[in-house]
Motif scaffolding. Structure first.
Motif, PDB file in Angstrom:
ATOM      1  N   GLU A  33       0.501  -1.058  -0.090  1.00  0.00           N
ATOM      2  CA  GLU A  33      -0.034  -0.125  -0.211  1.00  0.00           C
ATOM      3  C   GLU A  33       1.160   1.003   0.221  1.00  0.00           C
ATOM      4  O   GLU A  33       0.507   2.023  -0.768  1.00  0.00           O
ATOM      5  CB  GLU A  33      -1.214   0.186   1.112  1.00  0.00           C
ATOM      6  CG  GLU A  33      -2.221  -1.420   1.044  1.00  0.00           C
ATOM      7  CD  GLU A  33      -1.512  -1.965   1.868  1.00  0.00           C
ATOM      8  OE1 GLU A  33      -0.586  -2.490   2.418  1.00  0.00           O
ATOM      9  OE2 GLU A  33      -1.936  -3.256   0.843  1.00  0.00           O
ATOM     10  N   GLN A  85       2.721   1.859  -3.608  1.00  0.00           N
ATOM     11  CA  GLN A  85       1.462   1.971  -4.542  1.00  0.00           C
ATOM     12  C   GLN A  85       1.638   3.314  -4.739  1.00  0.00           C
ATOM     13  O   GLN A  85       0.647   3.771  -5.538  1.00  0.00           O
ATOM     14  CB  GLN A  85       0.373   1.376  -4.138  1.00  0.00           C
ATOM     15  CG  GLN A  85       0.064  -0.360  -4.698  1.00  0.00           C
ATOM     16  CD  GLN A  85      -1.196  -0.962  -5.018  1.00  0.00           C
ATOM     17  OE1 GLN A  85      -1.821  -0.215  -3.287  1.00  0.00           O
ATOM     18  NE2 GLN A  85      -1.150  -1.943  -5.074  1.00  0.00           N
ATOM     19  N   ARG A  88       2.416   3.358  -8.890  1.00  0.00           N
ATOM     20  CA  ARG A  88       1.256   2.862  -9.049  1.00  0.00           C
ATOM     21  C   ARG A  88       0.475   1.744  -9.911  1.00  0.00           C
ATOM     22  O   ARG A  88      -0.370   1.498  -9.721  1.00  0.00           O
ATOM     23  CB  ARG A  88       0.667   4.143 -10.540  1.00  0.00           C
ATOM     24  CG  ARG A  88       0.601   5.847  -8.842  1.00  0.00           C
ATOM     25  CD  ARG A  88      -0.154   7.398 -10.074  1.00  0.00           C
ATOM     26  NE  ARG A  88       0.377   8.287  -8.641  1.00  0.00           N
ATOM     27  CZ  ARG A  88      -0.189   8.859  -7.909  1.00  0.00           C
ATOM     28  NH1 ARG A  88      -1.315   7.896  -6.874  1.00  0.00           N
ATOM     29  NH2 ARG A  88       0.370   9.715  -7.146  1.00  0.00           N
ATOM     30  N   ARG A  89       1.417   1.485 -10.785  1.00  0.00           N
ATOM     31  CA  ARG A  89       0.984   0.051 -10.922  1.00  0.00           C
ATOM     32  C   ARG A  89       1.081  -1.082 -10.779  1.00  0.00           C
ATOM     33  O   ARG A  89       1.278  -2.103 -11.131  1.00  0.00           O
ATOM     34  CB  ARG A  89       1.869   0.824 -12.853  1.00  0.00           C
ATOM     35  CG  ARG A  89       1.392   1.817 -13.590  1.00  0.00           C
ATOM     36  CD  ARG A  89       2.099   1.758 -14.750  1.00  0.00           C
ATOM     37  NE  ARG A  89       0.676   1.432 -15.863  1.00  0.00           N
ATOM     38  CZ  ARG A  89       1.042   0.648 -16.955  1.00  0.00           C
ATOM     39  NH1 ARG A  89       2.353   0.575 -17.602  1.00  0.00           N
ATOM     40  NH2 ARG A  89      -0.432   0.498 -17.514  1.00  0.00           N
ATOM     41  N   ARG A 145       0.504  -4.017  -8.782  1.00  0.00           N
ATOM     42  CA  ARG A 145      -0.946  -4.531  -8.684  1.00  0.00           C
ATOM     43  C   ARG A 145      -1.008  -5.699  -8.119  1.00  0.00           C
ATOM     44  O   ARG A 145      -2.068  -5.429  -6.311  1.00  0.00           O
ATOM     45  CB  ARG A 145      -1.180  -5.173 -10.355  1.00  0.00           C
ATOM     46  CG  ARG A 145      -1.739  -4.333 -11.140  1.00  0.00           C
ATOM     47  CD  ARG A 145      -2.650  -3.111 -10.819  1.00  0.00           C
ATOM     48  NE  ARG A 145      -2.641  -2.307 -11.958  1.00  0.00           N
ATOM     49  CZ  ARG A 145      -2.921  -1.074 -11.473  1.00  0.00           C
ATOM     50  NH1 ARG A 145      -3.332  -0.459 -10.470  1.00  0.00           N
ATOM     51  NH2 ARG A 145      -3.192  -0.296 -12.433  1.00  0.00           N
ATOM     52  N   SER A 146       0.213  -6.427  -7.717  1.00  0.00           N
ATOM     53  CA  SER A 146       0.204  -8.032  -6.841  1.00  0.00           C
ATOM     54  C   SER A 146       1.243  -7.894  -5.618  1.00  0.00           C
ATOM     55  O   SER A 146       2.810  -6.879  -5.857  1.00  0.00           O
ATOM     56  CB  SER A 146       0.531  -9.224  -7.648  1.00  0.00           C
ATOM     57  OG  SER A 146       0.231  -9.965  -6.876  1.00  0.00           O
ATOM     58  N   THR A 190       5.521  -8.512  -6.115  1.00  0.00           N
ATOM     59  CA  THR A 190       6.293  -7.508  -5.736  1.00  0.00           C
ATOM     60  C   THR A 190       8.398  -7.701  -4.403  1.00  0.00           C
ATOM     61  O   THR A 190       9.014  -7.513  -5.051  1.00  0.00           O
ATOM     62  CB  THR A 190       5.361  -6.309  -4.936  1.00  0.00           C
ATOM     63  OG1 THR A 190       4.743  -5.019  -5.776  1.00  0.00           O
ATOM     64  CG2 THR A 190       6.603  -4.990  -4.434  1.00  0.00           C
TER      65      THR A 190
END
Length: 59
Positions: free
Chosen positions: A23, A26, A30-31, A33-34, A38
């Motif tokens: 969180e 991000q 910003r891209r 997702r998982s 990561t």
């Protein structure tokens, strides 16, 4: 010397990706997702950093 510096950079980036929650990451990346990919990417960067330092130590 370049291998050592690059290794330190990879280790720092890998630790950032491994230790900071998704969180928080991000907000900057910003891209992302998982959480799994990561953490895998952080582990790969950490391994690349260690390998780079080892390459730099062996002349």
């Amino acid at each position: 010397m370049a291998y050592f510096s690059l290794g330190i950079l990879f280790i720092v980036l890998g630790l950032i990706f491994l230790l900071i929650p998704l969180e928080k990451l991000q907000t900057v990346f910003r891209r992302m997702r998982s959480n799994v990919t990561t953490k895998i990417g952080g582990a790969v960067l950490l391994a690349a950093g260690i390998a780079s330092i080892l390459l730099g130590l062996n002349p």
